[in-house]
Write a protein that holds these residues in place. Structure first.
Motif, PDB file in Angstrom:
ATOM      1  N   LEU A  95      48.115  62.318  20.176  1.00 23.66           N
ATOM      2  CA  LEU A  95      49.405  62.763  20.686  1.00 23.66           C
ATOM      3  C   LEU A  95      49.714  64.139  20.116  1.00 23.66           C
ATOM      4  CD1 LEU A  95      52.021  62.230  22.250  1.00 23.66           C
ATOM      5  CD2 LEU A  95      52.853  60.948  20.259  1.00 23.66           C
ATOM      6  N   LEU A  96      49.936  65.103  21.007  1.00 24.06           N
ATOM      7  CA  LEU A  96      50.251  66.472  20.622  1.00 24.06           C
ATOM      8  C   LEU A  96      51.688  66.803  20.995  1.00 24.06           C
ATOM      9  CD1 LEU A  96      47.022  68.128  22.080  1.00 24.06           C
ATOM     10  CD2 LEU A  96      47.421  67.471  19.702  1.00 24.06           C
ATOM     11  N   ASN A  97      52.316  67.666  20.208  1.00 20.41           N
ATOM     12  CA  ASN A  97      53.689  68.096  20.454  1.00 20.41           C
ATOM     13  C   ASN A  97      53.709  69.624  20.528  1.00 20.41           C
ATOM     14  OD1 ASN A  97      56.745  68.250  18.567  1.00 20.41           O
ATOM     15  ND2 ASN A  97      56.553  67.832  20.731  1.00 20.41           N
ATOM     16  N   TYR A  98      53.056  70.162  21.581  1.00 19.00           N
ATOM     17  CA  TYR A  98      52.904  71.601  21.760  1.00 19.00           C
ATOM     18  C   TYR A  98      53.455  72.017  23.117  1.00 19.00           C
ATOM     19  CZ  TYR A  98      49.202  71.286  18.135  1.00 19.00           C
ATOM     20  OH  TYR A  98      48.487  71.076  16.998  1.00 19.00           O
ATOM     21  N   ASP A  99      53.656  73.334  23.279  1.00 24.16           N
ATOM     22  CA  ASP A  99      53.879  73.806  24.636  1.00 24.16           C
ATOM     23  C   ASP A  99      52.523  73.734  25.342  1.00 24.16           C
ATOM     24  OD1 ASP A  99      52.365  76.258  24.462  1.00 24.16           O
ATOM     25  OD2 ASP A  99      54.105  77.328  23.728  1.00 24.16           O
ATOM     26  N   TYR A 100      52.511  73.800  26.648  1.00 20.69           N
ATOM     27  CA  TYR A 100      51.280  73.563  27.392  1.00 20.69           C
ATOM     28  C   TYR A 100      50.181  74.572  27.069  1.00 20.69           C
ATOM     29  CZ  TYR A 100      52.597  77.275  30.700  1.00 20.69           C
ATOM     30  OH  TYR A 100      52.922  78.470  31.268  1.00 20.69           O
ATOM     31  N   LYS A 101      50.549  75.819  26.780  1.00 21.59           N
ATOM     32  CA  LYS A 101      49.537  76.831  26.459  1.00 21.59           C
ATOM     33  C   LYS A 101      48.848  76.511  25.137  1.00 21.59           C
ATOM     34  CE  LYS A 101      51.721  80.605  28.973  1.00 21.59           C
ATOM     35  NZ  LYS A 101      52.386  81.902  28.887  1.00 21.59           N
ATOM     36  N   LYS A 102      49.629  76.136  24.146  1.00 20.90           N
ATOM     37  CA  LYS A 102      49.053  75.791  22.841  1.00 20.90           C
ATOM     38  C   LYS A 102      48.205  74.517  22.946  1.00 20.90           C
ATOM     39  CE  LYS A 102      50.102  75.295  17.973  1.00 20.90           C
ATOM     40  NZ  LYS A 102      51.123  75.266  16.924  1.00 20.90           N
ATOM     41  N   ALA A 103      48.642  73.565  23.749  1.00 18.03           N
ATOM     42  CA  ALA A 103      47.857  72.336  23.939  1.00 18.03           C
ATOM     43  C   ALA A 103      46.504  72.656  24.582  1.00 18.03           C
ATOM     44  CB  ALA A 103      48.631  71.336  24.795  1.00 18.03           C
ATOM     45  N   LEU A 104      46.510  73.523  25.586  1.00 22.46           N
ATOM     46  CA  LEU A 104      45.243  73.911  26.223  1.00 22.46           C
ATOM     47  C   LEU A 104      44.356  74.681  25.251  1.00 22.46           C
ATOM     48  CD1 LEU A 104      46.466  74.884  29.802  1.00 22.46           C
ATOM     49  CD2 LEU A 104      45.118  72.865  29.138  1.00 22.46           C
ATOM     50  N   GLU A 105      44.938  75.530  24.435  1.00 26.91           N
ATOM     51  CA  GLU A 105      44.166  76.247  23.410  1.00 26.91           C
ATOM     52  C   GLU A 105      43.552  75.265  22.422  1.00 26.91           C
ATOM     53  OE1 GLU A 105      43.061  79.279  22.897  1.00 26.91           O
ATOM     54  OE2 GLU A 105      44.083  80.194  24.598  1.00 26.91           O
ATOM     55  N   TYR A 106      44.300  74.237  22.048  1.00 26.60           N
ATOM     56  CA  TYR A 106      43.792  73.207  21.138  1.00 26.60           C
ATOM     57  C   TYR A 106      42.558  72.521  21.748  1.00 26.60           C
ATOM     58  CZ  TYR A 106      43.444  68.905  18.469  1.00 26.60           C
ATOM     59  OH  TYR A 106      42.966  67.864  17.710  1.00 26.60           O
ATOM     60  N   ILE A 107      42.664  72.122  22.999  1.00 31.36           N
ATOM     61  CA  ILE A 107      41.545  71.476  23.695  1.00 31.36           C
ATOM     62  C   ILE A 107      40.341  72.415  23.715  1.00 31.36           C
ATOM     63  CG2 ILE A 107      40.776  70.575  25.935  1.00 31.36           C
ATOM     64  CD1 ILE A 107      42.769  68.688  24.563  1.00 31.36           C
ATOM     65  N   LYS A 108      40.585  73.677  23.982  1.00 31.75           N
ATOM     66  CA  LYS A 108      39.509  74.676  24.007  1.00 31.75           C
ATOM     67  C   LYS A 108      38.869  74.832  22.628  1.00 31.75           C
ATOM     68  CE  LYS A 108      38.828  79.639  24.571  1.00 31.75           C
ATOM     69  NZ  LYS A 108      39.516  80.911  24.780  1.00 31.75           N
ATOM     70  N   GLU A 109      39.691  75.006  21.596  1.00 28.11           N
ATOM     71  CA  GLU A 109      39.183  75.214  20.237  1.00 28.11           C
ATOM     72  C   GLU A 109      38.359  74.028  19.745  1.00 28.11           C
ATOM     73  OE1 GLU A 109      42.611  76.095  17.824  1.00 28.11           O
ATOM     74  OE2 GLU A 109      43.000  77.953  18.935  1.00 28.11           O
ATOM     75  N   LYS A 110      38.752  72.828  20.129  1.00 30.50           N
ATOM     76  CA  LYS A 110      38.040  71.615  19.697  1.00 30.50           C
ATOM     77  C   LYS A 110      36.850  71.309  20.598  1.00 30.50           C
ATOM     78  CE  LYS A 110      40.802  70.676  16.305  1.00 30.50           C
ATOM     79  NZ  LYS A 110      40.384  70.801  14.932  1.00 30.50           N
ATOM     80  N   ASP A 111      36.630  72.150  21.619  1.00 28.32           N
ATOM     81  CA  ASP A 111      35.520  71.998  22.564  1.00 28.32           C
ATOM     82  C   ASP A 111      35.514  70.609  23.207  1.00 28.32           C
ATOM     83  OD1 ASP A 111      33.382  73.020  24.004  1.00 28.32           O
ATOM     84  OD2 ASP A 111      31.909  72.221  22.583  1.00 28.32           O
ATOM     85  N   ILE A 112      36.688  70.172  23.623  1.00 29.53           N
ATOM     86  CA  ILE A 112      36.851  68.872  24.258  1.00 29.53           C
ATOM     87  C   ILE A 112      36.559  69.011  25.746  1.00 29.53           C
ATOM     88  CG2 ILE A 112      38.534  67.068  24.823  1.00 29.53           C
ATOM     89  CD1 ILE A 112      39.961  67.982  22.137  1.00 29.53           C
TER      90      ILE A 112
END
Length: 182
Positions: A95-112
């Motif tokens: 569960l993430l509590n980010y704005d959508y841009k930060k959430a997408l960056e998180y997914i990208k950084e974790k190579d999900i």
């Protein structure tokens, strides 16, 4: 309150955020979406970028999804999502509590790598193409992956429709559903 439609959590109640924060997708619309993608859900990795109550992801987990990433910028929404998942004794999520841009960056950084992405932002935001382009440009969606979009108006996909092998559109009252396959 809304109910899980099918799967291991069938008929379990879900808490929902106050109506001024989210507009939960009606049960018949969720049922239609999951009927349309039923063969895609089992063992999938899911992102629910604007999760609200978490109903889409919880429905996916109930139907055999392997893991779900749920995100909502609103702390009250994430609190309700957490309560819903705890009440179900579900552990296959982040569960993430980010704005959508930060959430997408998180997914990208974790190579999900994702199989199904639910995009149901507040209707006043016109960010579908922005999100889709970011996800596709950064290879966050697996081959043959799905975008499930919910909106209240007709989307103009002309400039990105060539990025998809299949585009399906459904209308349920004021809700418009798009299922886009890469």
């Amino acid at each position: 309150m809304i109910k899980v439609i099918a799967g291991k959590y069938k008929n379990r109640n879900l808490l929902t955020p106050p109506s001024e924060k989210t507009l939960p997708t009606k049960a018949r619309v969720r049922e239609a979406i999951f009927s349309a993608i039923k063969n895609e859900v089992k063992d999938s990795i899911v992102l629910d970028l604007f999760a609200g109550s978490g109903a889409f992801s919880i429905e996916a987990l109930s139907r055999g999804s392997k893991f779900c990433y749920l995100n909502d910028i609103d702390k009250e929404c994430t609190s309700i999502i957490k309560k819903n998942l705890i009440n179900l004794n579900e552990n296959n999520y982040l569960l993430l509590n980010y704005d959508y841009k930060k959430a997408l960056e998180y997914i990208k950084e974790k190579d999900i790598k994702l199989d199904i992405i639910f995009l149901d932002p507040p209707y006043r935001l016109d960010i579908y193409k922005e999100c889709i382009n970011f996800i596709l440009d950064n290879n966050l969606l697996n081959k043959k992956g799905l975008f499930i979009l919910e909106t209240n108006s007709q989307l103009q996909l002309n400039d990105i429709e060539n990025k998809f092998s299949d585009i399906r559109y459904y209308s349920y009252g004021y809700s418009k559903i798009y299922i886009l396959r890469t």
